[in-house]
Design an enzyme around this catalytic site. Sequence first.
Site, PDB file in Angstrom:
ATOM      1  N   PHE A 273       0.807  -1.222   0.000  1.00  0.00           N
ATOM      2  CA  PHE A 273       0.000   0.000   0.000  1.00  0.00           C
ATOM      3  C   PHE A 273       0.837   1.268   0.000  1.00  0.00           C
ATOM      4  O   PHE A 273       0.367   2.331  -0.367  1.00  0.00           O
ATOM      5  CB  PHE A 273      -0.942   0.005   1.223  1.00  0.00           C
ATOM      6  CG  PHE A 273      -0.276   0.392   2.519  1.00  0.00           C
ATOM      7  CD1 PHE A 273      -0.160   1.734   2.878  1.00  0.00           C
ATOM      8  CD2 PHE A 273       0.258  -0.560   3.373  1.00  0.00           C
ATOM      9  CE1 PHE A 273       0.462   2.102   4.069  1.00  0.00           C
ATOM     10  CE2 PHE A 273       0.889  -0.207   4.546  1.00  0.00           C
ATOM     11  CZ  PHE A 273       0.994   1.130   4.902  1.00  0.00           C
TER      12      PHE A 273
ATOM     13  N   LYS B 154      -1.333  -7.616  -8.828  1.00  0.00           N
ATOM     14  CA  LYS B 154      -2.460  -7.543  -7.877  1.00  0.00           C
ATOM     15  C   LYS B 154      -2.220  -6.295  -7.041  1.00  0.00           C
ATOM     16  O   LYS B 154      -1.253  -6.220  -6.280  1.00  0.00           O
ATOM     17  CB  LYS B 154      -2.525  -8.771  -6.966  1.00  0.00           C
ATOM     18  CG  LYS B 154      -3.789  -8.756  -6.101  1.00  0.00           C
ATOM     19  CD  LYS B 154      -3.697  -9.628  -4.874  1.00  0.00           C
ATOM     20  CE  LYS B 154      -2.895  -9.023  -3.754  1.00  0.00           C
ATOM     21  NZ  LYS B 154      -3.478  -7.788  -3.165  1.00  0.00           N
TER      22      LYS B 154
ATOM     23  N   ARG C 120      -5.753  -1.588  -0.244  1.00  0.00           N
ATOM     24  CA  ARG C 120      -5.882  -0.290   0.445  1.00  0.00           C
ATOM     25  C   ARG C 120      -5.643   0.889  -0.483  1.00  0.00           C
ATOM     26  O   ARG C 120      -6.198   1.966  -0.264  1.00  0.00           O
ATOM     27  CB  ARG C 120      -4.895  -0.239   1.624  1.00  0.00           C
ATOM     28  CG  ARG C 120      -5.283  -1.207   2.739  1.00  0.00           C
ATOM     29  CD  ARG C 120      -4.150  -1.436   3.702  1.00  0.00           C
ATOM     30  NE  ARG C 120      -3.742  -0.226   4.405  1.00  0.00           N
ATOM     31  CZ  ARG C 120      -2.839  -0.211   5.384  1.00  0.00           C
ATOM     32  NH1 ARG C 120      -2.268  -1.356   5.771  1.00  0.00           N
ATOM     33  NH2 ARG C 120      -2.521   0.904   5.982  1.00  0.00           N
TER      34      ARG C 120
ATOM     35  N   SER D 106       5.116  -6.749   4.692  1.00  0.00           N
ATOM     36  CA  SER D 106       5.662  -7.012   6.025  1.00  0.00           C
ATOM     37  C   SER D 106       6.461  -8.317   6.033  1.00  0.00           C
ATOM     38  O   SER D 106       6.275  -9.180   5.161  1.00  0.00           O
ATOM     39  CB  SER D 106       4.525  -7.104   7.043  1.00  0.00           C
ATOM     40  OG  SER D 106       3.796  -8.293   6.801  1.00  0.00           O
TER      41      SER D 106
ATOM     42  N   CYS E  92       9.838   1.419   3.670  1.00  0.00           N
ATOM     43  CA  CYS E  92      10.743   0.365   4.150  1.00  0.00           C
ATOM     44  C   CYS E  92      12.163   0.887   4.308  1.00  0.00           C
ATOM     45  O   CYS E  92      12.993   0.226   4.917  1.00  0.00           O
ATOM     46  CB  CYS E  92      10.698  -0.856   3.240  1.00  0.00           C
ATOM     47  SG  CYS E  92      11.391  -0.549   1.616  1.00  0.00           S
TER      48      CYS E  92
END
Lengths: 138, 486
Positions: free
Chosen positions: B150, B174, B178, B227, B282
Amino acid sequence: MKLNTMAAVMTHVSKLETESAAYYEKLAGRFSGLAGLLEAWAKENRRFEKNIRQTYYGVITDTLESNYAFEGLDTDEFDVALTEPADEAQAKAAMRKVEAGIRGFYLKAAAMSEGLMADVPRVLKKIAGVRAERIEEL
Amino acid sequence: MAKKLKNYINGEWVDSASADVRDILNPATGELLSQVPMSTRDETNAAVEAAAKAYPEWRNTPPVARSRFLHRMIPLLEERFNELSQVQTREHGKTIDESRGESRRAIEMMETASGIPSLMQGNLLEDIASGIDEYSVNQPMGVFSCIAPFNFPLMVPLWFLPFAIACGNTFVVKSSPRTPMSQVELFKAFDEANLPPGVVNLVSGDVDSADALMTHPKMEGVTFVGSTPVARAVYKKCGDMGKRVIAQGGAKNYVVIMPDAMIDQAMVSLVASFYGNAGQRCLAASNLIVLGDDKFHREFVDKFTRMAQAIKVGNGLDESVQMGPLQNKASKERVVGYIEKGLAEGAKLTLDGRQVRIDPSLSPDCFLMPSVFENVSPDMTIAREEIFGPVASVLRAGSLDEAIDIIHANPYGNAASIFTQNGKAARRFQHDVVAGNVGVNIGIVAPMSFFPFGGRKDSFFGVVHGQGRDVIRFFTEPKVVITRWF
């Protein structure tokens, strides 16, 4: 008005160039002795705007840091009043003031972002240089 | 009524039949922007089948011609530069300059991948034995996919997609459930570029769609950014299914401040790193290790805190705003939970971002201000776990050795930076630190499109990284040919 981010600086640059171009076009209609010069400057200002915007979009990833680089950049420090001159002499004085105001703003913005970005300060300084030549020419 | 987003399959915009439709809200204002269907397995499979059907012809399209499709995309994206950026800000919340930066990086991926005629060349050696030549060619493999995060809804799929199709593969994205709108805008440009049907496909969806991609027999490989727990699960699943995988996980990035650091110059870079994208990056810094004596420490931390406190928070479309909201309410609650844990474990909250001060016309649901914790020890939860929000934790170390030990004790290894004027310390740091991206006097160590992007340890699962030459290896299979003519 106080500016802080690169986006806000660029919006102000756009405003300066497009409004001064329109101003010069208007003066060209009133003062035939300056018409050629004013029309050329107006055209060039629009090119400056495009040039700076394209440079900014081209190095925008660098501006993630520049979001914090302009603290204290105050547009009110640079007088770019678009006045209504009564004759050619007053028109020249007004043009000088506009050019000096924009030049001063560009030089300060360039200095504040110089450590963080390459191309935007360079183009601002280059165009400030052209403005110094214009002031000389007047 | 908000517009329902469509999938892009086999060159057509198609409605999803899914009953699971979610609202996409502007996190700054609470405005309903669109509705996104969670596509069914069958719909996702249809996208993979379309990509598989398009593959043979696309694979045989010369690399130069494939490259020209990417060249055609570049002006289409430049024309949409501002619109694309505004969509990112509206659906994610980041500032308009952050979105423009993301758009620029997205275009850079297209530019780099368009060099494919050079990038995917093989090797040849004459006379490996008398009169015998050997060469290797890099061939495309089939269908690949990206399960998108997201936080960079436009850019991250483009770490992979342009390189994959430039190599001759076909692709399915894909989008994040969100932040799906940026990909829809991107695929409008693909549609205008007249790529052959099925070469690129887009499905919106969640876990079912992701699972369909990972398990489809015609799927050669999956790329993922998200994550660490999910990255690990994706890696395992793809391994079980015999598929290639790049799974980029979470991060806990450290910045080490040496006593000789140029504080004023460092500060802007640090604030951008800790609080840019509201910490949802990140590569965002999270832990600040300050070396030096008490005076230096105090001076540095006070200055950093003052600057964090001065950050203007608000709607990212307002050009004076320096930090936008978290992407949704759950993200905010998660970050608040970490702040509470920090307090409970004894850290000192010197700047409390829970005291939100924003324009009253905005929705407060997703906003937090910058936070700073001091007296943080490496064993505290806020020092160990990924917060993914605008929270800085200040730690102390007596030496560079100790700082590096602290970094190494953390399970993540995405990025680490040092601020110093000492070349020896900088060299030691970049040599020793176990992280995929190391900065010297750089706060956000974001590799350009022509360098590999990936972390180490629990920040990365796979072999080769995204972007650059690494990802060309991921999207191709070398074939060796040995020839002799009698």
